[in-house]
Write an enzyme that holds these catalytic residues in place. Structure first.
Site, PDB file in Angstrom:
ATOM      1  N   HIS A 170       0.816  -1.222   0.000  1.00 20.45           N
ATOM      2  CA  HIS A 170       0.000   0.000   0.000  1.00 20.45           C
ATOM      3  C   HIS A 170       0.846   1.266   0.000  1.00 20.45           C
ATOM      4  O   HIS A 170       0.330   2.348  -0.258  1.00 20.45           O
ATOM      5  CB  HIS A 170      -0.923   0.009   1.229  1.00 20.45           C
ATOM      6  CG  HIS A 170      -2.029  -0.997   1.107  1.00 20.45           C
ATOM      7  ND1 HIS A 170      -3.320  -0.654   0.786  1.00 20.45           N
ATOM      8  CD2 HIS A 170      -2.027  -2.345   1.237  1.00 20.45           C
ATOM      9  CE1 HIS A 170      -4.070  -1.743   0.735  1.00 20.45           C
ATOM     10  NE2 HIS A 170      -3.305  -2.786   1.011  1.00 20.45           N
ATOM     11  N   ASP A 219       3.392   9.488  -0.779  1.00 15.26           N
ATOM     12  CA  ASP A 219       2.259   8.702  -0.281  1.00 15.26           C
ATOM     13  C   ASP A 219       1.950   7.588  -1.272  1.00 15.26           C
ATOM     14  O   ASP A 219       1.991   7.821  -2.482  1.00 15.26           O
ATOM     15  CB  ASP A 219       1.028   9.615  -0.149  1.00 15.26           C
ATOM     16  CG  ASP A 219       0.184   9.253   1.066  1.00 15.26           C
ATOM     17  OD1 ASP A 219       0.140   8.065   1.415  1.00 15.26           O
ATOM     18  OD2 ASP A 219      -0.432  10.159   1.652  1.00 15.26           O
TER      19      ASP A 219
HETATM   20  O1  F6P Z   1      -0.684   1.805   4.252  1.00 18.05           O
HETATM   21  C1  F6P Z   1      -0.422   2.639   5.275  1.00 18.05           C
HETATM   22  C2  F6P Z   1      -0.663   2.121   6.691  1.00 18.05           C
HETATM   23  O2  F6P Z   1       0.475   1.753   7.333  1.00 18.05           O
HETATM   24  C3  F6P Z   1      -1.577   0.956   6.786  1.00 18.05           C
HETATM   25  O3  F6P Z   1      -0.916  -0.272   6.778  1.00 18.05           O
HETATM   26  C4  F6P Z   1      -2.273   1.253   8.063  1.00 18.05           C
HETATM   27  O4  F6P Z   1      -3.568   0.780   8.030  1.00 18.05           O
HETATM   28  C5  F6P Z   1      -2.269   2.760   8.177  1.00 18.05           C
HETATM   29  O5  F6P Z   1      -1.203   3.199   7.421  1.00 18.05           O
HETATM   30  C6  F6P Z   1      -2.265   3.236   9.615  1.00 18.05           C
HETATM   31  O6  F6P Z   1      -1.072   2.929  10.251  1.00 18.05           O
HETATM   32  P1  F6P Z   1      -0.986   2.155  11.643  1.00 18.05           P
HETATM   33  O7  F6P Z   1      -1.651   0.833  11.430  1.00 18.05           O
HETATM   34  O8  F6P Z   1       0.465   2.055  11.933  1.00 18.05           O
HETATM   35  O9  F6P Z   1      -1.752   3.002  12.609  1.00 18.05           O
END
Ligand code: F6P
Length: 462
Positions: free
Chosen positions: A156, A364
């Site tokens: 992602h 991003d």
């Molecule tokens: O893709 C970006 C990401 O790391 C996702 O895996 C995640 O859902 C989101 O950002 C939020 O991050 P975290 O799970 O570390 O709070």
């Protein structure tokens, strides 16, 4: 049709409110809720001793299986290797990368633990879809334990160019684990290209005429599958949100002023300080806008155990204080900086009310807020999206005002241009963007990846 097993670091359990989650988890919940299947991952909780089995739940067509991490696993795997090594590196912030061999070992061990916890829940014809940088080696760990099911992996976040990637000690181990999947998906063609460059230049692999990738003794497939949002649902949510108390309060506070909205996790990849500096430059270069707009920055706390995130919070506190101190009047302040999380519907309402959506990350993977801002607009009086060229979304949303977020003057010019843009131009730009995100919605993303995964023909090299 085989059951889909989705694996991600975070899972939104039926009992949880959605606002705790990031864009990835929201997309999975929306899509898996429709198609049905198992969602497996970390519970979001910690236990001192490793749990032997998963906690399970069901809701409609969705099953859930989650397990707690130990505090040591959480620290080494999540805080350190995932979010202090991989995250900054993959967002081109080499200066912020912290590497420790023991954190890498914990990351690999937690990926192995995910495999061990998942295997009892697998059925022979399940299709497994692993998500994101926290789980780069899970496919490899599943194969080591004899899992022969189809496995897909989707990244992602951006995949940086090969010179940046090569900085990472242990890269080969991570990529070998990744290449155990049958299909690897990226957000953009640029990320896919980085993967192919890595395979050719660092692994000595080859790219087949039909786009297949030969590396680490396997032939796999890879593609770009830009993630979407549930465009129709979000548009409906935004329309209904206007009657919500938070939206009414913002409206009353604004009076006839225009709203510039920015919504992010509090993360250094999001470019919040440069955005504030652009706002400052707008006020300096265009004094006619003083008192005529407000920039509302919602920054939800994130990864607060990681030092670079705490440093960022201090920097933003200081910067917003300085700019407000310099430009505020007794009845007005240019920046309203809110360090908390709001319910999704309120955010949708804020987007709808905003004359300008400011989405200017330094880097991003996609940035779903850009798409949500577009979806939330009133077709008769749409706002203007200012979008960083370094967000994956820029590849699809070329009708936005595209900026280089490192160029503060250019961002200030874009803010000015957005604030004075005539209705006809706003409508034309918005219509193009809306058509794109309606076509490329979350369902289209989900269907294109899973269809290609089920048809994939990965194999061990002859
Ligand atoms: O893709 C970006 C990401 O790391 C996702 O895996 C995640 O859902 C989101 O950002 C939020 O991050 P975290 O799970 O570390 O709070």
């Amino acid at each position: 049709m085989s059951r889909l097993v989705v694996v991600s670091n975070r899972v939104i359990l039926p009992s949880e409110r959605i606002q705790r989650a990031g864009g990835l988890a929201v997309a999975i919940r929306e899509a898996l809720g429709r198609s049905g299947g198992l969602w497996f991952g970390w519970s979001g909780e910690l236990s001192e001793t490793p749990e032997p089995t998963c906690q399970t739940d069901t809701k409609g067509k969705m099953e859930f299986a989650v397990f707690d991490l130990t505090p040591a696993e959480f620290d080494g795997y999540y805080n350190q290797f995932a979010n202090s090594t991989l995250w900054p590196l993959f967002h081109y912030r080499i200066g912020l990368v912290k590497f420790s061999r023991s954190a890498l070992q914990t990351y690999l061990a937690v990926n192995a633990r995910f495999a061990e916890m998942l295997i009892p829940h697998l059925k022979p014809d399940d299709t497994i879809w692993i998500h994101d940088y926290q789980l780069l080696t899970l496919a490899g760990e599943l194969r080591k334990r004899g899992v022969t099911n189809k496995i897909g992996f989707f990244l992602h976040i951006p995949l940086p160019g090969v010179d940046t990637l090569a900085v990472l000690p242990g890269l080969g181990t991570l990529m070998r684990g990744l290449a155990a999947a049958d299909l690897v998906g990226f957000q953009t063609e640029r990320d896919l290209q980085s993967f192919k460059d890595y395979v050719r230049q660092e692994v000595g692999g080859t790219i087949g005429a039909n786009g297949t990738i030969n590396c680490f003794d396997r032939t796999i497939e890879a593609g770009a599958f830009p993630i979407g949002i549930d465009t129709r649902v979000f548009a409906g949510l935004a329309e209904k949100a206007l009657s919500k108390p938070e939206c009414q309060q913002i409206k009353e506070g604004l009076g006839s002023r225009k709203l510039l909205i920015a919504i992010d996790r509090l993360d250094y990849s999001k470019g919040i300080p440069s955005r504030f500096e652009a706002c400052e430059e707008l006020l300096r270069a265009h004094p006619e806008h003083r008192g005529q707009f407000e920039l509302v920055q919602i920054a939800s706390p994130s990864r607060t155990d990681v030092a670079s995130y705490r440093d960022l919070r201090r920097e933003i506190d200081r910067l917003s204080g300085r700019i407000n101190g310099a430009f505020s009047e007794v009845h007005w302040a240019p920046i309203r900086y809110i360090n908390r999380t709001y319910p999704r519907q309120s955010l949708a309402g804020f987007c709808r009310m905003a004359a300008v959506g400011v989405v200017t990350p330094l880097r991003d993977g996609m940035n779903m807020v850009a798409k949500e801002y577009v979806a939330a607009q009133d077709p008769n009086d749409p706002g203007v999206l200012i979008l960083s060229r370094f967000a994956g979304a820029a590849a699809e949303l070329g009708s936005a005002l595209i900026v280089n977020p490192f160029d503060v003057d250019q961002c200030a010019d874009a803010m000015h241009r957005a604030l004075v843009m005539p209705l006809e131009e706003r409508q034309a730009r918005w219509r193009t963007a809306m058509d794109t995100i309606t076509r490329n919605d979350v369902k289209a993303w989900w269907t294109s990846f899973t269809t290609r995964l089920m048809a994939s023909q990965a194999r061990a090299a002859a």
